[in-house]
Structure formats: structure tokens, C-alpha cells
Design a protein around this motif. Structure first.
Motif, PDB file in Angstrom:
ATOM      1  N   ASP A  15       0.676  -1.147   0.069  1.00 26.37           N
ATOM      2  CA  ASP A  15       0.006  -0.045  -0.138  1.00 26.37           C
ATOM      3  C   ASP A  15       0.718   1.349   0.048  1.00 26.37           C
ATOM      4  OD1 ASP A  15      -3.148  -0.905   0.371  1.00 26.37           O
ATOM      5  OD2 ASP A  15      -1.755  -2.186   1.178  1.00 26.37           O
ATOM      6  N   HIS A  17       0.776   3.747  -2.407  1.00 21.81           N
ATOM      7  CA  HIS A  17      -0.251   4.908  -2.934  1.00 21.81           C
ATOM      8  C   HIS A  17       0.647   5.929  -3.697  1.00 21.81           C
ATOM      9  CE1 HIS A  17      -4.051   3.470  -1.234  1.00 21.81           C
ATOM     10  NE2 HIS A  17      -3.553   2.795  -0.573  1.00 21.81           N
ATOM     11  N   ASP A  57      -1.895  -1.787  -4.318  1.00 22.02           N
ATOM     12  CA  ASP A  57      -1.959  -0.171  -4.010  1.00 22.02           C
ATOM     13  C   ASP A  57      -0.524   0.295  -4.331  1.00 22.02           C
ATOM     14  OD1 ASP A  57      -4.718  -0.715  -3.842  1.00 22.02           O
ATOM     15  OD2 ASP A  57      -4.697   0.270  -1.937  1.00 22.02           O
ATOM     16  N   HIS A 155      -4.095  -8.816  -2.518  1.00 22.68           N
ATOM     17  CA  HIS A 155      -4.059  -7.577  -1.909  1.00 22.68           C
ATOM     18  C   HIS A 155      -5.372  -7.701  -0.801  1.00 22.68           C
ATOM     19  CE1 HIS A 155      -4.313  -3.387  -1.337  1.00 22.68           C
ATOM     20  NE2 HIS A 155      -5.633  -3.191  -1.512  1.00 22.68           N
ATOM     21  N   HIS A 194      -4.027  -3.957   2.052  1.00 22.34           N
ATOM     22  CA  HIS A 194      -5.388  -3.345   2.033  1.00 22.34           C
ATOM     23  C   HIS A 194      -6.035  -2.669   3.245  1.00 22.34           C
ATOM     24  CE1 HIS A 194      -9.309  -2.721   0.098  1.00 22.34           C
ATOM     25  NE2 HIS A 194      -9.756  -3.585   1.172  1.00 22.34           N
ATOM     26  N   HIS A 196      -3.972  -1.541   5.890  1.00 24.01           N
ATOM     27  CA  HIS A 196      -3.314  -0.661   6.462  1.00 24.01           C
ATOM     28  C   HIS A 196      -3.011  -0.607   7.989  1.00 24.01           C
ATOM     29  CE1 HIS A 196      -3.338   2.484   2.827  1.00 24.01           C
ATOM     30  NE2 HIS A 196      -3.953   1.385   2.555  1.00 24.01           N
ATOM     31  N   PRO A 265      -8.166   5.661   1.349  1.00 24.63           N
ATOM     32  CA  PRO A 265      -7.580   4.948   0.354  1.00 24.63           C
ATOM     33  C   PRO A 265      -7.324   3.688   0.525  1.00 24.63           C
ATOM     34  CG  PRO A 265      -6.107   5.824   2.242  1.00 24.63           C
ATOM     35  CD  PRO A 265      -7.359   5.825   2.628  1.00 24.63           C
ATOM     36  N   THR A 266      -7.994   2.810   0.945  1.00 27.54           N
ATOM     37  CA  THR A 266      -7.840   1.290   1.406  1.00 27.54           C
ATOM     38  C   THR A 266      -7.781   0.526  -0.082  1.00 27.54           C
ATOM     39  OG1 THR A 266     -10.276   1.057   1.087  1.00 27.54           O
ATOM     40  CG2 THR A 266      -9.228   1.268   3.426  1.00 27.54           C
TER      41      THR A 266
END
Ligand SMILES: [Fe+2]
Length: 266
Positions: A15, A17, A57, A155, A194, A196, A265-266
Motif C-alpha cells: 500500500d 499509494h 496499491d 491484496h 489493504h 493498512h 485510500p484502502t
């Protein structure tokens, strides 16, 4: 195929991002600062690893950011095996990370372990789903190598993690995944991103593990999205030739997590 005499050393980061503009923020958190801190710690503590796993992500809704993902991870000097999450673009990921040290990989065998990387993303939704082709890939890999210990990577979380707002975005057909896994006793772990957050559970002999993001963290157990003040992190694995698995999560200061947030933002 050489058989490893010592444990495999594998790291999981997840993740990221990343966006095209350096210094971009997700929920107020600088995604580049978090990743840089995690990568610096990895270089310091894990100078030699067999490979690094990135469980989705990679980018934050910007396909042009894959080049920045490559630039960030390539200097680690180890193979980096990636898979897509719900903020990725599978077609662009496959095209832009097709070869080189940092790439989308579906199936990896190292020593007497095999790793199956599944795509649980589903267009147009943050929720997960495993298509028949993904379940078939997994089934075939496990059937072909009953002698190899197996780690399954994806994920989305295939089980609820006691966080109601995130539990609406699990792998929708998680039972189909476990229907496959339950037929293969060599499966040692299922690992994902996913959520977090760190998470650990067992299903019989199978470790079920989630790993903190390199950017914003979410507080477990909440009905609504809530940012956790914990810093970013990664997970290390030592995978023994006899199938034993040792693992832990390292978190890395600094990351000041704001209480306010605009978008999940998951
Ligand atoms: Fe995410």
C-alpha cells in the motif's frame, strides 16, 4: 532446483499509494516520506534478502506513477515481486512493470517454497474478488508442487479483520479461496495488505497475516475510517526449509498522522 539450506529471507511492503507528484499526501500523510523511511530501514537491517513482496496499491489512482514505484524500489537490488490492489491499474501495471527487478509476478519458486501472487482487484469497486482464473492458477500451482511449502499473496483480506468499515471490502468470495487451500496441507501462510494495519490469525496450520502500509495507518476495530497514529511499517519473514515460518512487523518513525481525513485510500 537448488534446495536452500538456510531460511529464505523475504520482506513484504504494501500500500505505497504513490502518485506522480513527489510529496503527495493521502489522508494528510506524505506517501513518499513514509516509503523512504521504510526503505531506509530495510537497507539498514536487511542488506541481503531473497526477494521483496509488494501486495498492492502500488500507486494511488495514477497509472503514470508506476515509473516512480520502479525508481523507488529498484535500488534495493533484490527482486521485487508485485501484485495489484484496488487503487492499481492491472493493465498498466502489467505493461509498465513487465520486466526488470521490479515487476508483476504470478508465481515464484525459491528453494523449497513457492509463492503464488493472486489478483484480487475487481474493476469499479474497492472490494476484492478472485476470478475463476485466479483460483485456477492457485489450484494448479499447489497441485503441481505438493513437495513445496506455499505462501499465498494477495491484496484484499480474505477474512474479516474486526474493523466493520473495512470488512465491507474483503475478498467477496473468500470461501472459494479457502475451499482450494483446504485441499493442500503444504500451505503455510496467506498474506495481504489493504487494511493498512497489522493483523495476525490462524486457520489450522495456516498463518493469516496483514501488514501495515508504507503510508497512512488505519485504526483497527472502528465502524468508520479512523487514522491511526502508528508510523508506517513492513513485514519480514524467515522461511525455513522444513516449512517453519518466523515473521514480524517493523514500524519506522517518523510519520505524523493527522486526525482529519478526506477520503479512504484502502
Ligand atoms: Fe491501500
Amino acid at each position: 532446483m537448488p534446495i536452500a539450506a538456510t531460511p529464505l529471507r523475504v520482506l513484504q511492503v504494501t500500500d505505497l499509494h504513490l502518485k506522480t507528484q513527489p510529496g503527495s499526501r493521502v489522508w494528510g500523510v506524505d506517501v513518499d516520506a513514509g516509503l523512504s523511511a521504510v526503505l531506509a530501514r530495510i537497507r539498514e537491517r536487511h542488506p541481503v534478502v531473497d526477494f521483496i513482496l509488494v501486495t498492492g496499491d502500488l500507486v494511488g489512482d495514477e497509472p503514470d506513477a508506476y515509473e516512480r514505484v520502479r525508481q523507488a524500489l529498484e535500488p534495493l537490488g533484490a527482486p521485487v515481486h508485485c501484485l495489484p490492489g484496488n487503487h492499481d491499474f492491472p493493465a498498466a501495471l502489467g505493461q509498465r512493470l513487465r520486466d526488470g527487478l521490479v515487476r508483476w509476478q504470478r508465481h515464484v519458486i525459491v528453494g523449497n517454497w513457492q509463492f503464488v501472487l493472486l489478483d484480487s482487484s475487481f474493476p469499479g469497486t474497492p472490494s476484492g474478488h478472485l476470478a475463476p482464473s485466479e483460483l485456477g492458477l492457485l489450484d494448479t500451482a499447489l497441485a503441481m508442487h505438493p513437495e513445496l511449502h506455499a505462501m499465498v499473496c494477495l491484496h484484499h483480506n480474505p477474512i474479516p479483520t474486526d474493523t466493520p468499515w473495512l470488512d465491507t471490502m474483503t475478498v467477496g468470495n473468500g470461501e472459494a479461496l479457502f475451499a482450494v487451500l483446504d485441499r493442500y496441507p503444504q500451505v503455510r501462510a496467506v498474506v495481504w495488505g489493504h487494511i493498512h494495519a497489522e493483523f495476525s490469525a490462524r486457520r489450522g496450520d495456516i498463518h493469516l497475516l496483514a501488514t501495515p502500509a508504507t503510508c497512512v495507518q488505519f485504526k483497527p476495530g472502528t465502524a468508520e475510517p479512523q487514522v491511526d497514529e502508528l508510523p508506517p511499517g513492513y513485514r519480514w519473514f524467515e522461511l525455513h526449509p522444513d516449512g517453519r515460518l518466523e515473521t514480524g512487523v517493523e514500524r519506522v518513525e517518523p510519520a505524523r498522522m493527522p486526525a482529519s481525513a478526506r477520503r479512504a485510500p484502502t
